[in-house]
Design a protein around this motif. Structure first.
Motif, PDB file in Angstrom:
ATOM      1  N   ARG A 219       0.817  -1.228   0.000  1.00 50.64           N
ATOM      2  CA  ARG A 219       0.000   0.000   0.000  1.00 50.64           C
ATOM      3  C   ARG A 219       0.845   1.271   0.000  1.00 50.64           C
ATOM      4  NH1 ARG A 219      -4.990  -1.776   3.970  1.00 50.64           N
ATOM      5  NH2 ARG A 219      -6.237  -2.780   2.334  1.00 50.64           N
ATOM      6  N   LYS A 220       2.090   1.151   0.451  1.00 51.32           N
ATOM      7  CA  LYS A 220       2.971   2.326   0.444  1.00 51.32           C
ATOM      8  C   LYS A 220       3.479   2.654  -0.948  1.00 51.32           C
ATOM      9  CE  LYS A 220       4.520   2.142   5.205  1.00 51.32           C
ATOM     10  NZ  LYS A 220       5.207   1.113   5.994  1.00 51.32           N
ATOM     11  N   ASN A 221       3.397   1.695  -1.864  1.00 48.10           N
ATOM     12  CA  ASN A 221       3.804   1.927  -3.253  1.00 48.10           C
ATOM     13  C   ASN A 221       2.581   2.421  -4.030  1.00 48.10           C
ATOM     14  OD1 ASN A 221       4.201   1.298  -6.143  1.00 48.10           O
ATOM     15  ND2 ASN A 221       6.139   0.421  -5.441  1.00 48.10           N
ATOM     16  N   PRO A 222       2.743   3.499  -4.808  1.00 48.02           N
ATOM     17  CA  PRO A 222       1.585   4.045  -5.541  1.00 48.02           C
ATOM     18  C   PRO A 222       0.863   2.986  -6.401  1.00 48.02           C
ATOM     19  CG  PRO A 222       3.551   5.403  -5.900  1.00 48.02           C
ATOM     20  CD  PRO A 222       3.986   4.239  -5.078  1.00 48.02           C
ATOM     21  N   LEU A 223       1.610   1.986  -6.881  1.00 49.02           N
ATOM     22  CA  LEU A 223       0.980   0.958  -7.723  1.00 49.02           C
ATOM     23  C   LEU A 223       0.277  -0.109  -6.891  1.00 49.02           C
ATOM     24  CD1 LEU A 223       3.683   0.462 -10.520  1.00 49.02           C
ATOM     25  CD2 LEU A 223       1.496   1.680 -10.680  1.00 49.02           C
ATOM     26  N   GLY A 224       0.354   0.018  -5.548  1.00 44.55           N
ATOM     27  CA  GLY A 224      -0.284  -0.994  -4.708  1.00 44.55           C
ATOM     28  C   GLY A 224      -1.207  -0.399  -3.670  1.00 44.55           C
ATOM     29  N   ASN A 225      -1.568   0.891  -3.848  1.00 41.63           N
ATOM     30  CA  ASN A 225      -2.302   1.521  -2.746  1.00 41.63           C
ATOM     31  C   ASN A 225      -3.743   1.049  -2.585  1.00 41.63           C
ATOM     32  OD1 ASN A 225      -3.288   3.002  -4.843  1.00 41.63           O
ATOM     33  ND2 ASN A 225      -2.197   4.888  -4.302  1.00 41.63           N
ATOM     34  N   ASN A 226      -4.246   0.285  -3.539  1.00 46.38           N
ATOM     35  CA  ASN A 226      -5.556  -0.345  -3.338  1.00 46.38           C
ATOM     36  C   ASN A 226      -5.436  -1.842  -3.056  1.00 46.38           C
ATOM     37  OD1 ASN A 226      -7.275   1.954  -3.752  1.00 46.38           O
ATOM     38  ND2 ASN A 226      -6.704   1.866  -5.918  1.00 46.38           N
ATOM     39  N   ALA A 227      -4.255  -2.267  -2.630  1.00 44.25           N
ATOM     40  CA  ALA A 227      -4.034  -3.693  -2.372  1.00 44.25           C
ATOM     41  C   ALA A 227      -5.008  -4.202  -1.305  1.00 44.25           C
ATOM     42  CB  ALA A 227      -2.596  -3.929  -1.928  1.00 44.25           C
ATOM     43  N   ALA A 228      -5.391  -5.457  -1.425  1.00 45.50           N
ATOM     44  CA  ALA A 228      -6.341  -6.038  -0.471  1.00 45.50           C
ATOM     45  C   ALA A 228      -6.109  -7.540  -0.337  1.00 45.50           C
ATOM     46  CB  ALA A 228      -7.776  -5.775  -0.945  1.00 45.50           C
TER      47      ALA A 228
END
Lengths: 344, 344
Positions: A288-297
């Protein structure tokens, strides 16, 4: 306006081929390994294990919201290396161009490849161009083959997946597939392709040093296909929850309207990670800290035991199960037909 | 007769893709690096310098006297590594198939690739398959990308070419180009493609340990194009003698009849070597002992000084000159148009 077009002679190996290489490819991709323009690139062998991957890109249309075939060809191959835990280093590029393609379009695509390669830290070391007659191709097909290096200590494989492990997806699914669909159909859907290089997100995930079992980017065949591959390779069933899977409202709505299932739509900037349960929150935080993973779930987990189907048309094998928003549980099959051809 | 055909769904990434990979590709190419069918192949990095090369093959027709697109795709890439002094080790294979292609044809091509790879000692480690709609491709296009290793002490480059050096060609020129022409036109010419892997011939050449400057395989654009590249890269003019260039009588005759020049016809099993004058006979002997080099001949030499053209349409640069059988000398230009499209 420049209306120059690609001729068969651009693929002859003669003077026009040479001009194309010098004026378009070498200009955009310039680096000391490529510049001798030999039949082969030579570079020092990196220490450790090498990873190699290849993909031919035939996406239609070649320009789409959020990217083009060039960006896709670089990012897609970088991502195939990244999900194996490899840092991308070198790339070959090979074009099959249909006679009559506007040179301006080719230039745009090449620039976009050069930009993507630069942002991924990957060096385009060698290439090839063929031209086929009008009607024997479709604008442009691009093959990229990537070589990367896998650091010592990194070992990822779906065979390491264990019951209780968590399944994480790095963001909203179906964006690339829907963006292509939108462009083809001229639909008014507020979505762009998620096409992006994932090597830095992977680096962040691996730097947690937490029990990462396997990673995969859900391109053709979508999330459903990757999860089925994980189930097959590991021998364990997987349970995911529909409500936890991130899907943009626009994509969800368009899927309902057009009769598509986001689980099967292609992604070009997403990653599916299986980690040990204990480390799943840590990995999620890093993503989530990476812009490409901020919607990770976290969308589900690996089941204890192998939930199998039964009956003649449903032979015994580990299944992917989905709990719907209404509390029902259904089997998520592999993609059997062709949902959307030439998505990548 | 089996009339099964390739469907768009074979390129979907779903079940049919999986079946194709398991039943056709993995069966033919089986090896421990390929068999996990991951998105990337992982193997130990070889010590030394790596060489990498890529080519997309679009030859038409896909079956021709002396070979097929599969054999060509393996040999062509092996040869691009070999002429750089690299021993081929690993190869990726990527198919772009037109919907409707008979599965039997694909199987034949894949078997032929597997045979060629085996005979070259090259391991097919990773692959990809895309399917495009009927009319958007042409049967099958194949990309192969090869990785090999260059032994210490081997340094080849046209920039090492010096005045007085000898130019050697490994055998008769124009066979591949004429074989394709024959198949397309239905002509009755007794010629087959010379399509063959050259890595062992190269090994024999390099084992002479004699002043080898540069090697190149004269494929698209033929001998004329390679010699012009040598002249451009070295800055030295080259003089060759028509009578010394090996050309099969059948090819010579057909060229006269059809209006082609063997100097520009493609070869797929020939090599052009530039060596120091002193070692040229030794290299020639070594080549002639190999079945793929038994018609090898010294065809000319590198000139002292740069013979250049003059005038507006003939800017100053090192030229390739040909002394004809009648004793005249003419400039051999680079191929400017397209002599024969889709030759490889």
């Amino acid at each position: 306006m420049n209306e120059e077009r690609i001729l068969l002679a651009h693929g002859s190996g003669g003077k026009l081929s040479h001009d194309l290489i010098e004026n378009i490819f070498l200009k955009a991709f310039y680096n000391p390994i490529l510049s001798p323009l030999s039949d082969q690139a030579v570079f020092a062998s990196p220490a450790g294990r090498l990873a190699m991957t290849t993909d031919s890109y035939v996406v239609n249309p070649i320009f789409f919201p959020g990217g083009d075939i060039g960006k896709l060809a670089v990012c897609g191959t970088v991502n195939d290396l990244a999900v194996g835990g490899a840092m991308p280093l070198y790339m070959s590029v090979s074009f099959i161009i249909e006679e009559g393609m506007p040179v301006e379009d080719l230039k745009k695509i090449v620039r976009s490849m050069a930009d993507a390669a630069k942002s991924c830290g990957v060096t385009i070391v060698t290439g090839d161009t063929k031209v086929v007659e009008k009607g024997k191709g479709d604008n442009i097909f691009i093959n990229t083959t990537g070589v990367g290096v896998v650091k010592d200590g990194i070992n990822l494989s779906p065979s390491f997946i264990r019951p209780g492990d968590a399944v994480i997806v790095s963001g909203t699914i179906g964006d690339h597939g829907m963006a292509i669909l939108k462009e083809r159909g001229g639909f008014d859907i507020p979505v762009v392709s998620d096409c992006a290089p994932l090597h830095e997100l992977v680096r962040d995930i691996l730097s947690t040093d937490a029990g990462i079992r396997a990673m995969r980017d859900p391109t053709r065949g979508g999330l459903a296909t990757i999860l089925n591959e994980f189930a097959d390779s590991s021998g364990h069933a997987i349970l995911i929850e529909e409500e936890k899977i991130p899907v943009k409202e626009a994509v969800k709505g368009a899927c309902e309207l057009l009769g598509f299932d986001p689980l099967y739509l292609a992604n070009e900037g997403k990653i599916v990670v299986v980690t040990s349960k204990d480390s799943s929150e840590r990995v999620l935080d890093a993503m989530r800290k990476n812009p490409l993973g901020n919607n990770a779930a976290i969308i589900g987990s690996i089941l204890e035991g192998s939930v199998t189907g039964g009956g003649v048309n449903s032979p015994a094998r580990p299944r992917v199960l989905l709990t719907t928003a209404f509390g029902n549980t259904r089997v998520v099959e592999k993609l059997t037909g062709e949902q959307l051809p030439r998505i990548c």
